[in-house]
Scaffold this active site. Structure first.
Site: not given
Length: 488
Positions: A78, A145
């Site tokens: 991400d 994350e």
């Protein structure tokens, strides 16, 4: 005109280019997770996706390296979706448009996604290679994350067999990271009853803070950049307390782990004191910008009348004053520097998101420290501030820091390889950012972990840029480290 696909090493930059074409903001990793899984299968590699969307790809050892310790190459898929106030980019639909500027790759008005797209690309390039020498490899690509380490927390402690984790989410070429800060979210909310009987004799103004550099709320917090939320409430306090202004609403920041770049508050100003209020705001905003003339020279603050706007509600004066006082009192910035590592922030907090509208007050901060007790104490201070005005306060999403391993065998290997390649010792440090290594250490306490990567500056902000020469350096270094992984 050259593009990043023309850069060397081509295998790494091509993989990074492919990732820039896939929308992947935190919480929306479905497309990139599917891409990585299918990419592995297309390259004849064993792969799996867990229920959360994490992807694990396995590559067997090359001939003669079967007895080496297993290595996990790890990055998160991400990216932080931050952009300038005038950008029209849609992070859910649009590819990232990269720009080559000398020795740097950047964008026009958005985050680049090199955090951690370049780490994922380095790992993919190892998996793709046919001529590298290495032992058994597992590549772990985690989701989410940036928002809460959701993928790392969801990882099964039985999913991986390797003994050495090479985290590719560090951002300084030539540095080996051996520890990181832990963090916790502090969220305060309170309902209020809106006032709908808007009085006569007021004029609507918008107070705005914009165009600050922002940045990573861990790594860049020490730079003293302007926090748009804190700047706006600093001006609001005398307007509400001394000049009889009324607060219609306020909104600033959008990401818990990014220093807020923009904030605006709509204010009803009594017409009889309008000129005095305008002068006071000019004085206060001038002082704030002057204080940040070195740390954030492009930051702006404006106070302008809003044309053709009909106000139907506002915040009760007592509530508005309490909210603004609490926001002003709440800590933000560096709390303490490390006594162990020179120049390292130990404890800090970032007042990231503020919303006051529609009958609800909301504020979220991300508090960090490499010392868990210091992190908890600072979070409790923030909690106390907002509880004093009757807010409900939650502490959640907490994660521990990663404590350096003084007996790390892989650290010695990596130091030796670096010196062999570069003729000098690498920097060994820790980061005030949050790395998934802290979570992994609780699931796999036997892992020997190091984080490293190419040079990346200003992540989590539209100023994010990647240093081109460092990408080749890092890939060469990674390949040589894999060649020198010790036997089991």
């Amino acid at each position: 005109m050259s593009t990043i696909k023309d850069l060397k090493p081509a295998v790494v930059w091509n993989n990074f280019y492919q990732l820039t074409q896939i929308p992947r903001p935190s919480g929306h990793e479905e497309k990139v997770s599917k891409y990585l899984y299918e990419w592995a299968l297309s390259h004849g590699l064993d792969a799996e996706r867990d229920k959360s969307g994490n992807v694990i790809i396995r590559k067997p050892a090359t001939k003669g390296y079967e007895n080496r310790k297993g290595v996990i190459l790890q990055g998160h898929m991400d990216m932080v979706p931050a952009k300038t106030s005038d950008s029209k980019h849609d992070f859910l639909k649009d590819p990232i448009q990269t720009v080559i500027d000398g020795d740097w790759v950047k964008t026009n008005g958005t985050t680049l996604g090199a955090d951690n797209g370049i780490g994922v690309s380095l790992a993919l390039s190892v998996l793709e290679s046919k001529d590298l020498q290495h032992g058994p490899i597992e590549a772990l690509f985690t989701i989410d994350e940036e928002q809460g380490m959701t993928g790392a927390n969801a990882l099964s402690p039985m999913a991986l067999k390797g003994e050495i984790l090479l985290n590719l989410d560090e951002e300084e070429d030539g540095a080996l990271c051996v520890g990181c800060a832990g963090g916790v979210n502090v969220t305060a909310t309170k309902k209020y009853k809106v006032q709908t009987a808007v009085p006569e004799g007021y004029k609507l103004y918008r107070l705005s803070a914009d165009k600050g550099e922002g940045g990573h709320s861990g790594q860049d917090i020490v730079l003293g950049r302007i926090n748009a939320n804190k700047s706006v409430v600093r001006v609001l306090l005398p307007l509400l307390e001394e000049y009889g202004c009324l607060l219609v609403g306020m909104e600033g920041g959008s990401l818990r782990n990014a220093i807020p770049i923009t904030c605006h508050a709509d204010v009803l100003v009594p017409k009889i004191t309008e000129k005095t209020v305008v002068k006071e705001v000019e004085k206060l905003t001038g002082e704030i910008l002057s204080e940040h003339r070195i740390s954030d020279p492009k930051a702006e603050m404006t106070f302008e009348p809003v044309r053709c706007a009909k106000v139907t509600e506002y915040v009760p004066a007592k509530d508005a004053l309490n909210f603004v006082k609490a926001l002003l009192a709440c800590p933000h910035g560096v709390e303490r520097m490390s006594e162990m590592i020179a120049g390292l922030t130990e404890t800090s907090t970032n007042m990231a998101i503020v919303k006051i509208c529609g009958g609800e007050f909301f504020v979220k901060s991300l508090t960090r420290s490499s010392v868990d007790s210091a992190k908890e104490t600072l979070a409790l201070r923030e909690k106390a501030v907002f509880e004093l005005i009757g807010c409900k306060v939650t502490l959640d999403g907490g994660y521990s820091g990663w404590k350096p391993n003084e007996k790390s065998a892989i650290l010695k290997v990596m130091k030796d390889v670096y010196k062999k390649l570069n003729g000098k010792e690498p920097i060994v440090n820790a980061t005030h950012g949050g790395l998934e290594c802290g979570v992994f250490g609780g699931k796999y306490p036997n892992w020997d972990m190091i984080a490293f990567g190419p040079t990346l500056v200003f992540p989590h902000s539209p100023s994010e840029k990647l240093y081109i020469p460092s990408v080749g350096h890092t890939f060469e270094y990674l390949c040589e480290v894999l060649k020198n992984i010790p036997a089991k």
